[in-house]
Design a protein around this motif. Structure first.
Motif, short mmCIF file in Angstrom:
data_model
loop_
_atom_site.label_atom_id
_atom_site.label_comp_id
_atom_site.label_asym_id
_atom_site.label_seq_id
_atom_site.Cartn_x
_atom_site.Cartn_y
_atom_site.Cartn_z
N LEU A 45 48.83 5.58 -30.19
CA LEU A 45 49.98 5.72 -29.32
C LEU A 45 49.89 7.05 -28.59
CD1 LEU A 45 52.81 4.39 -31.66
CD2 LEU A 45 51.94 3.29 -29.60
N ALA A 46 50.05 7.00 -27.27
CA ALA A 46 49.92 8.22 -26.46
C ALA A 46 51.03 9.20 -26.81
CB ALA A 46 49.98 7.86 -24.98
N GLU A 47 50.67 10.46 -26.93
CA GLU A 47 51.67 11.50 -27.16
C GLU A 47 52.50 11.71 -25.89
OE1 GLU A 47 49.79 15.01 -28.52
OE2 GLU A 47 49.06 14.13 -30.40
N SER A 48 53.76 12.10 -26.09
CA SER A 48 54.63 12.41 -24.95
C SER A 48 55.55 13.55 -25.35
CB SER A 48 55.43 11.18 -24.54
OG SER A 48 56.31 10.78 -25.57
N ARG A 49 56.23 14.08 -24.37
CA ARG A 49 57.19 15.16 -24.60
C ARG A 49 58.35 14.97 -23.63
NH1 ARG A 49 52.88 16.65 -21.77
NH2 ARG A 49 53.17 17.72 -19.76
N GLY A 53 64.91 15.88 -19.69
CA GLY A 53 65.38 14.52 -19.84
C GLY A 53 64.38 13.45 -19.47
N VAL A 54 63.15 13.84 -19.10
CA VAL A 54 62.12 12.90 -18.69
C VAL A 54 61.04 12.85 -19.76
CG1 VAL A 54 60.38 12.35 -16.94
CG2 VAL A 54 62.57 13.37 -16.25
N ARG A 55 60.64 11.63 -20.16
CA ARG A 55 59.53 11.50 -21.10
C ARG A 55 58.23 11.60 -20.32
NH1 ARG A 55 59.08 10.10 -26.11
NH2 ARG A 55 61.23 9.28 -26.22
N VAL A 56 57.41 12.59 -20.64
CA VAL A 56 56.21 12.90 -19.87
C VAL A 56 54.96 12.56 -20.68
CG1 VAL A 56 54.90 14.69 -18.68
CG2 VAL A 56 57.41 14.73 -18.63
N PHE A 57 54.06 11.81 -20.05
CA PHE A 57 52.75 11.51 -20.62
C PHE A 57 51.68 12.19 -19.78
CE2 PHE A 57 55.45 7.86 -21.57
CZ PHE A 57 55.16 7.56 -22.89
N ASP A 58 50.61 12.64 -20.43
CA ASP A 58 49.42 13.11 -19.73
C ASP A 58 48.29 12.15 -20.00
OD1 ASP A 58 50.35 15.65 -18.58
OD2 ASP A 58 50.54 16.29 -20.67
N LEU A 59 47.57 11.77 -18.95
CA LEU A 59 46.50 10.78 -19.07
C LEU A 59 45.33 11.26 -18.23
CD1 LEU A 59 46.42 7.98 -20.54
CD2 LEU A 59 46.89 6.95 -18.31
N ALA A 60 44.13 11.24 -18.80
CA ALA A 60 42.93 11.69 -18.08
C ALA A 60 41.92 10.57 -18.03
CB ALA A 60 42.32 12.91 -18.75
N GLY A 93 65.59 2.02 -19.82
CA GLY A 93 66.57 3.05 -19.52
C GLY A 93 66.01 4.45 -19.48
N GLU A 94 64.82 4.66 -20.03
CA GLU A 94 64.21 5.99 -20.03
C GLU A 94 63.64 6.32 -18.66
OE1 GLU A 94 62.40 7.72 -23.98
OE2 GLU A 94 61.38 5.85 -23.45
N ARG A 95 63.77 7.58 -18.29
CA ARG A 95 63.04 8.11 -17.13
C ARG A 95 61.72 8.65 -17.66
NH1 ARG A 95 63.14 7.58 -11.57
NH2 ARG A 95 61.92 9.29 -10.67
N ILE A 96 60.61 8.22 -17.06
CA ILE A 96 59.31 8.66 -17.53
C ILE A 96 58.50 9.24 -16.37
CG2 ILE A 96 59.32 6.86 -19.31
CD1 ILE A 96 56.97 5.58 -17.72
N ALA A 97 57.49 10.01 -16.73
CA ALA A 97 56.51 10.51 -15.76
C ALA A 97 55.14 10.44 -16.44
CB ALA A 97 56.82 11.95 -15.35
N VAL A 98 54.16 10.00 -15.69
CA VAL A 98 52.78 9.97 -16.19
C VAL A 98 51.94 10.81 -15.24
CG1 VAL A 98 50.86 8.58 -16.98
CG2 VAL A 98 53.17 7.60 -17.00
N ARG A 99 51.35 11.87 -15.78
CA ARG A 99 50.50 12.76 -14.99
C ARG A 99 49.05 12.39 -15.26
NH1 ARG A 99 54.24 17.96 -16.70
NH2 ARG A 99 56.01 17.38 -15.36
N VAL A 100 48.42 11.83 -14.23
CA VAL A 100 47.07 11.30 -14.37
C VAL A 100 46.07 12.23 -13.71
CG1 VAL A 100 45.57 9.32 -13.99
CG2 VAL A 100 48.03 8.97 -14.29
#
Length: 498
Positions: A45-49, A53-60, A93-100
């Motif tokens: 499962l990808a880590e997030s933080r 108020g936004v759940r942020v994922f980093d993906l490379a 309902g979650e606001r998310i961001a994925v930084r690729v």
């Protein structure tokens, strides 16, 4: 463990090579028989933080080298690793961001397949990420729980990048799914199963790509090596008497018909999430890009084999050349001697009224033939359809030739109204974003475009056999405010702006 050929495969391979030279057959069509002695890899499962108020994922997206079946390592690609990627997970309902970040040597994108989100965040060919650059997609999860996935979508290069290993799952949860009586321990009784075929040299370990870029026959590359979560000949140890398998056809061309020879399963969900109720079935047909969740019953100490039987591809030419005669084992389940008891699958289905056919404001027709939709190949600068925000529409889609195709629409989940005028079977009672098209049959699909309007950022619709997509079997639509039109001149070459 090294693949061993089944009896008669050498003769079949010789015939395949002869026909491939005539352009009738993919370069590899016979499937290797293997010993199932490797533990199934479970994507982490990808880590997030949480940031403001936004759940942020980093993906490379990374270059890598991977050894399959203990063979010498071969060049591959993956997200946060050498092959495939982690499982992203978020709740409605979650606001998310994925930084690729793109750590590859060439341009890529990341498309969130099955996700309802703004067009500028869709990750299609108009949101490229150059080598060394980072792209951020952010949106609010606003759809029911479902098994989705992510993969590259660069125009003309999707097959190459997916075949190299760039793909991963994206799981969505909501109140109904969390309260459902379904196996839910990720990686134990709730198991991700990404099924892919590859052309693997069993002597050198090389992941061959000679069959790509139009060289894989009419349907694309059909690989002779079957992988689950990147493992050849995988088994999974089971500690409960019911197991939920989240199945993804992550192949570039092959269609699977998945089930068990000695038992039926409960089909509980498809592309868009939970069905109205479980459907008891012997097998589930999945074309590239489609997903299904099944629950299989297990007895103490037994072994059960998930198998793909020869799929019914409908009325197509040279079905053997499209894998219609291929049957093979996929994943072995090994039950412990003592099993936890889990309840039969059930859930309180939310009150989701079927989309109202009478409310449809537009009816559109699409015919797929060759590498054209309605007679036109994909043009990055042309908008093919313009849709009003909030509109309900009916799209009638037809495969106009005796070659396999399927149809995927970005952003929306559609309902199947009818197939050749008949009601759809029970397994198509849920919402879908990808559907297999049998030849010369009319599929009436109803969908509602309830997202944001953006006249200069297009979504795609296309065949998800990736060679077909890359060679032009794709179109574009934009969602605009009612009474508005698309930006004159169409989207830009890369950024989606005129």
């Amino acid at each position: 463990m090294i693949p061993r050929r089944a009896a008669g495969a050498a003769l079949a391979g010789a015939l395949a090579l002869a026909l491939a030279g005539c352009g009738l057959l993919p370069s590899t069509s016979s499937v290797e028989a293997v010993d199932f002695d490797e533990p199934l890899a479970i994507p982490p499962l990808a880590e997030s933080r949480i940031e403001d108020g936004v759940r942020v994922f980093d993906l490379a997206a990374e270059e890598g080298r991977t050894s399959f079946s203990g063979l010498p390592a071969t060049a591959t690609r993956g997200y946060d690793g050498g092959f495939l990627g982690p499982t992203l997970r978020a709740a409605r309902g979650e606001r998310i961001a994925v930084r690729v970040s793109n750590e590859l040597t060439d341009e890529t994108t990341v498309h969130w397949h099955g996700m309802h989100l703004p067009a500028a965040m869709d990750g299609g060919p108009h949101q490229p990420i150059a080598p060394g650059e980072t792209w951020e997609a952010s949106w609010t999860i606003d759809q029911p729980a479902a098994t989705l996935w992510y993969h590259p979508h660069p125009h003309g290069e999707t097959e190459n990048q997916v075949h190299a290993g760039l793909a991963g799952l994206f799981l969505l949860d909501d109140e109904e799914s969390l309260a459902a009586e379904l196996p839910s321990e990720y990686g134990a009784d709730d198991v991700p199963v990404v099924i892919q075929d590859r052309d693997l040299d069993v002597e050198t370990g090389e992941l061959r790509v000679d069959g790509l870029d139009g060289g894989g026959g009419e349907v694309g590359l059909l690989g002779g090596t079957i992988m689950t979560n990147g493992v050849v000949g995988a088994f999974h140890r089971v500690s409960s008497d019911r197991v939920r398998l989240r199945l993804l056809n992550g192949s570039t061309a092959r269609v699977y018909d998945l089930g068990f020879a000695d038992r039926e399963v409960d089909l509980v969900a498809t592309d868009g999430g939970l069905l109205p109720e479980p459907v008891r079935t012997g097998s589930v047909r999945l074309s590239p890009g489609e997903r299904a969740e099944i629950v299989v019953g297990m007895r103490p100490g037994e072994r059960a084999m998930l198998r793909s039987t020869p799929p019914d591809l409908g009325r197509i030419a040279a079905g053997f050349a499209a894998g219609e005669n291929d049957g093979f084992d996929v994943l072995e389940l090994r039950a412990d001697d003592d099993l936890r008891s889990l309840p039969e699958p059930s859930w309180d289905a939310p009150e989701r009224r079927p989309l109202d056919e009478a409310a449809a404001s537009a009816h559109r027709e699409f015919e797929l033939e060759g590498r054209r939709i309605n007679g036109r190949e994909m043009d990055m600068t042309r908008i093919d359809e313009t849709v009003s925000a909030g509109a309900t529409e009916i799209w009638t889609v037809r495969n106009g030739e005796m070659s396999p195709h399927n149809f995927h629409v970005h952003d929306v989940q559609f309902e199947v109204l009818s197939i050749d005028g008949d009601p759809p079977p029970a397994e198509l009672a849920g919402r879908k974003d990808t559907i297999y098209l049998e030849a010369f049959r009319a599929y009436r699909l109803i969908m509602r475009f309830d997202g944001e309007a953006d006249p200069d950022a297009p979504y795609m619709y296309h065949c998800h056999l990736l060679q077909h997509e890359d060679e032009g079997l794709m179109g574009q639509f934009v969602v605009v405010e009612p009474g508005s039109s698309a930006v004159e001149g169409g989207p830009g070459e890369h950024d989606g702006h005129g």
